[in-house]
Design an enzyme around this catalytic site. Sequence first.
Site, PDB file in Angstrom:
ATOM      1  CG  ASP A 270      -0.242   0.104   2.550  1.00  0.00           C
ATOM      2  OD1 ASP A 270       0.771  -0.599   2.728  1.00  0.00           O
ATOM      3  OD2 ASP A 270      -0.702   0.874   3.422  1.00  0.00           O
TER       4      ASP A 270
ATOM      5  CD  GLU B 126       4.086   0.342   7.161  1.00  0.00           C
ATOM      6  OE1 GLU B 126       4.897   0.546   8.072  1.00  0.00           O
ATOM      7  OE2 GLU B 126       3.717   1.257   6.378  1.00  0.00           O
TER       8      GLU B 126
END
Length: 427
Positions: free
Chosen positions: A99, A194
């Site tokens: 991400d 994350e």
Amino acid sequence: MTDITATDFTTDFTTDFTTDLTAELTDRLIRYCAIDSQSDAASASKPSTAIQLDMQRLLVDELTGIGAQDVTLTDYGTVLATIPGNAPGPTIGFLAHVDTAPQFNATGVKPRVIRGYNGGAITFPDAPGLTLTPEEFPYLAQKTGDDIITASGDTLLGADDKAGVAILMTAARHLLANPDQPRPTLRLAFTPDEEIGRGVDSQLPADLGADFAYTFDGGKLGEIEFETFSADIAKVSIKGVSIHPGFANGKLVNAVHLAAKIVQTLPHVTLTPETTEGRDGFIHATDMNGGSSEMEITFILRDFERDGLAQKGALLEQVCATVAATEPRAEITCRIAPQYRNMRYWLEDDMTPVEFARDAVQAMGITPVSVPIRGGTDGSRLTEMGVPSPNLFTGMQNIHGPLEWISAQDMAVATALCLNIAARATG
Ligand SMILES: [Zn+2]
């Protein structure tokens, strides 16, 4: 470590070998960064955004294509794979997150490569006026002659952490194409979410099955990070007394005023992120919502030490109680919950993974640097859950904004470090 084989590999890693990796890393980074895989803290789904799965499916295809084993996309959105070992040694996990940060536009990323950077100011086609200069960012000055990758000015680049993904995919491709290169069993994990602190699912430690692990999610060449903040989140809710303002005299208790009082009573010139650095922690008001009848304020509390974190929680509770005492008709509650803990608490009992990485970095002729991270990584949670996971450099700079950049040559050295750690683990 004085293993002869490892030393021979080290010599390879620092010369022509890294040059050969640069083209592959650049190609991978450009392809991965162009895919929008931004996470979203406001979403309750897992992963938080479906677009992250576009990235994950691509990795599943690519890992299968290069011959990785046990390639899996888990129901919690993590891609796992095995590179089989050919020598005894600990099972090592390598992680990167797919991400990108929600803090800046990540849609329509157009990465570009400035080959053989001339050391001057870098301008951006989609943001006239925006410049990246070595005067403002001295690390850039050290990268003259390198291939510098940036976005086009109106998005972040997403080297955080597509650089980590590119590094691990390149290392995996190399190892699988060279079955004689020594390594123990290696496990790869590509995590979603994350950036919003939800990268490590409770199943991950068991599914990863590693003795210890490394995240490739760090910055400058040589960085080995094994200290993160310890983090709590606090929700303060304030219930006032609501009544039509026309009949409010002596009756209305306005929650907005009480919320403002709490924020105002907390220290501003100390203990905030904008007034602290180094090893000092803080209390950060991240948002405030509501109206005259009810308000909620969110704070994040950070410190490197347990005591310091507890003191910040106690201070916030004390401020809430003090403001509550000024208005008994209001109801003020402060709930504090843990987020993650400094990985040092566990690593200091057994520094093997850190020393291992330090030895590998040193053997490559690079000085290892360890500075405490004023944040957390997937490794913070993983370490707490029993898989010690220091963080290693990728080269990424100016993350989470339009000036994000990375040197392809730095990524090549990080890839060599990954291979070097694998080789030395068999020593
Ligand atoms: Zn990151």
